[in-house]
Design a protein around this motif. Sequence first.
Motif, PDB file in Angstrom:
ATOM      1  N   GLN A 169       0.849  -1.191   0.000  1.00  0.00           N
ATOM      2  CA  GLN A 169       0.000   0.000   0.000  1.00  0.00           C
ATOM      3  C   GLN A 169       0.882   1.238   0.000  1.00  0.00           C
ATOM      4  OE1 GLN A 169      -3.266  -0.202  -0.081  1.00  0.00           O
ATOM      5  NE2 GLN A 169      -3.925   1.893   0.272  1.00  0.00           N
ATOM      6  N   VAL A 170       0.725   2.075  -1.006  1.00  0.00           N
ATOM      7  CA  VAL A 170       1.497   3.307  -1.111  1.00  0.00           C
ATOM      8  C   VAL A 170       0.658   4.452  -0.581  1.00  0.00           C
ATOM      9  CG1 VAL A 170       2.672   4.880  -2.666  1.00  0.00           C
ATOM     10  CG2 VAL A 170       2.716   2.413  -3.116  1.00  0.00           C
ATOM     11  N   GLN A 171       1.209   5.185   0.350  1.00  0.00           N
ATOM     12  CA  GLN A 171       0.532   6.383   0.844  1.00  0.00           C
ATOM     13  C   GLN A 171       1.174   7.614   0.227  1.00  0.00           C
ATOM     14  OE1 GLN A 171       0.761   5.939   5.133  1.00  0.00           O
ATOM     15  NE2 GLN A 171      -1.263   4.986   5.177  1.00  0.00           N
ATOM     16  N   LEU A 172       0.335   8.502  -0.258  1.00  0.00           N
ATOM     17  CA  LEU A 172       0.801   9.703  -0.935  1.00  0.00           C
ATOM     18  C   LEU A 172       0.287  10.938  -0.205  1.00  0.00           C
ATOM     19  CD1 LEU A 172      -0.033   8.554  -4.582  1.00  0.00           C
ATOM     20  CD2 LEU A 172       2.189   8.461  -3.453  1.00  0.00           C
ATOM     21  N   VAL A 173       1.167  11.874   0.038  1.00  0.00           N
ATOM     22  CA  VAL A 173       0.789  13.100   0.738  1.00  0.00           C
ATOM     23  C   VAL A 173       1.235  14.301  -0.087  1.00  0.00           C
ATOM     24  CG1 VAL A 173       1.012  14.459   2.836  1.00  0.00           C
ATOM     25  CG2 VAL A 173       0.984  11.956   2.971  1.00  0.00           C
ATOM     26  N   GLU A 174       0.254  15.076  -0.547  1.00  0.00           N
ATOM     27  CA  GLU A 174       0.552  16.274  -1.330  1.00  0.00           C
ATOM     28  C   GLU A 174       0.747  17.471  -0.400  1.00  0.00           C
ATOM     29  OE1 GLU A 174      -2.757  14.022  -3.681  1.00  0.00           O
ATOM     30  OE2 GLU A 174      -2.339  14.564  -1.604  1.00  0.00           O
ATOM     31  N   SER A 175       1.528  18.412  -0.867  1.00  0.00           N
ATOM     32  CA  SER A 175       1.724  19.673  -0.151  1.00  0.00           C
ATOM     33  C   SER A 175       2.102  20.750  -1.153  1.00  0.00           C
ATOM     34  CB  SER A 175       2.807  19.530   0.920  1.00  0.00           C
ATOM     35  OG  SER A 175       4.051  19.206   0.332  1.00  0.00           O
ATOM     36  N   GLY A 176       2.056  21.999  -0.683  1.00  0.00           N
ATOM     37  CA  GLY A 176       2.500  23.095  -1.529  1.00  0.00           C
ATOM     38  C   GLY A 176       1.379  23.922  -2.137  1.00  0.00           C
ATOM     39  N   GLY A 177       0.146  23.490  -1.925  1.00  0.00           N
ATOM     40  CA  GLY A 177      -0.960  24.274  -2.460  1.00  0.00           C
ATOM     41  C   GLY A 177      -1.138  25.573  -1.692  1.00  0.00           C
ATOM     42  N   GLY A 178      -2.021  26.420  -2.206  1.00  0.00           N
ATOM     43  CA  GLY A 178      -2.277  27.688  -1.534  1.00  0.00           C
ATOM     44  C   GLY A 178      -2.974  28.665  -2.449  1.00  0.00           C
ATOM     45  N   LEU A 179      -2.968  29.917  -2.019  1.00  0.00           N
ATOM     46  CA  LEU A 179      -3.590  31.005  -2.768  1.00  0.00           C
ATOM     47  C   LEU A 179      -2.505  31.827  -3.447  1.00  0.00           C
ATOM     48  CD1 LEU A 179      -6.033  32.828  -3.469  1.00  0.00           C
ATOM     49  CD2 LEU A 179      -5.637  33.982  -1.274  1.00  0.00           C
ATOM     50  N   VAL A 180      -2.669  32.075  -4.729  1.00  0.00           N
ATOM     51  CA  VAL A 180      -1.689  32.837  -5.489  1.00  0.00           C
ATOM     52  C   VAL A 180      -2.425  33.708  -6.505  1.00  0.00           C
ATOM     53  CG1 VAL A 180      -1.373  31.015  -7.211  1.00  0.00           C
ATOM     54  CG2 VAL A 180       0.479  32.655  -6.793  1.00  0.00           C
ATOM     55  N   GLN A 181      -1.835  34.826  -6.845  1.00  0.00           N
ATOM     56  CA  GLN A 181      -2.420  35.682  -7.867  1.00  0.00           C
ATOM     57  C   GLN A 181      -2.133  35.142  -9.263  1.00  0.00           C
ATOM     58  OE1 GLN A 181      -0.950  39.664  -7.046  1.00  0.00           O
ATOM     59  NE2 GLN A 181      -2.834  40.169  -5.953  1.00  0.00           N
ATOM     60  N   ALA A 182      -2.988  35.493 -10.188  1.00  0.00           N
ATOM     61  CA  ALA A 182      -2.770  35.103 -11.578  1.00  0.00           C
ATOM     62  C   ALA A 182      -1.393  35.563 -12.039  1.00  0.00           C
ATOM     63  CB  ALA A 182      -3.849  35.694 -12.461  1.00  0.00           C
ATOM     64  N   GLY A 183      -0.715  34.683 -12.756  1.00  0.00           N
ATOM     65  CA  GLY A 183       0.639  34.959 -13.197  1.00  0.00           C
ATOM     66  C   GLY A 183       1.710  34.462 -12.251  1.00  0.00           C
ATOM     67  N   GLY A 184       1.292  34.061 -11.064  1.00  0.00           N
ATOM     68  CA  GLY A 184       2.243  33.591 -10.069  1.00  0.00           C
ATOM     69  C   GLY A 184       2.603  32.132 -10.246  1.00  0.00           C
ATOM     70  N   SER A 185       3.379  31.619  -9.294  1.00  0.00           N
ATOM     71  CA  SER A 185       3.880  30.245  -9.359  1.00  0.00           C
ATOM     72  C   SER A 185       3.667  29.527  -8.042  1.00  0.00           C
ATOM     73  CB  SER A 185       5.379  30.247  -9.685  1.00  0.00           C
ATOM     74  OG  SER A 185       5.640  30.833 -10.933  1.00  0.00           O
ATOM     75  N   LEU A 186       3.554  28.227  -8.137  1.00  0.00           N
ATOM     76  CA  LEU A 186       3.521  27.348  -6.975  1.00  0.00           C
ATOM     77  C   LEU A 186       4.248  26.061  -7.355  1.00  0.00           C
ATOM     78  CD1 LEU A 186      -0.162  27.509  -5.628  1.00  0.00           C
ATOM     79  CD2 LEU A 186       1.878  28.348  -4.452  1.00  0.00           C
ATOM     80  N   ARG A 187       4.815  25.406  -6.358  1.00  0.00           N
ATOM     81  CA  ARG A 187       5.386  24.080  -6.578  1.00  0.00           C
ATOM     82  C   ARG A 187       4.709  23.098  -5.637  1.00  0.00           C
ATOM     83  NH1 ARG A 187      11.427  21.428  -6.081  1.00  0.00           N
ATOM     84  NH2 ARG A 187      10.974  21.565  -3.835  1.00  0.00           N
ATOM     85  N   LEU A 188       4.055  22.138  -6.224  1.00  0.00           N
ATOM     86  CA  LEU A 188       3.430  21.075  -5.448  1.00  0.00           C
ATOM     87  C   LEU A 188       4.418  19.934  -5.265  1.00  0.00           C
ATOM     88  CD1 LEU A 188      -0.105  20.885  -7.097  1.00  0.00           C
ATOM     89  CD2 LEU A 188       0.711  22.414  -5.292  1.00  0.00           C
TER      90      LEU A 188
END
Length: 123
Positions: free
Chosen positions: A1-20
């Motif tokens: 069983q593989v458990q996966l945990v995402e992180s890095g989401g959030g609120l950003v303005q258009a044109g911005g960047s995020l790394r998940l």
Amino acid sequence: QVQLVESGGGLVQAGGSLRLSCAASERTFSMYNMGWFRQAPGKEREFVAAISWSGSSKYYANYVKGRFTISRDNAKNTVYLQMNSLKPEDTAVYYCAAGGGYSGTEEWRYTYWGQGTQVTVSP
């Protein structure tokens, strides 16, 4: 069983960047193809990007091509999604998924799924 945990989401303005990031519990992470999918409110879940177990093959949905980049670090059991030039229509819950066999864009190829991380892009 593989458990996966995402992180890095959030609120950003258009044109911005995020790394998940998506961290996997298994040391056999390097054997799995990995994918990112997203689901916006009132819409079906859709494919975003995928990467083969070796990292040699990558796939992108047309609507993120040139803006998003998928990568993986098998030593850290982690897959990443770098998102640049974000648009309000990128707003969704982003899920990572792991699967064996041949890599690809279809949901049925992926057996294990994370709980998701919210990405909100304001105009």
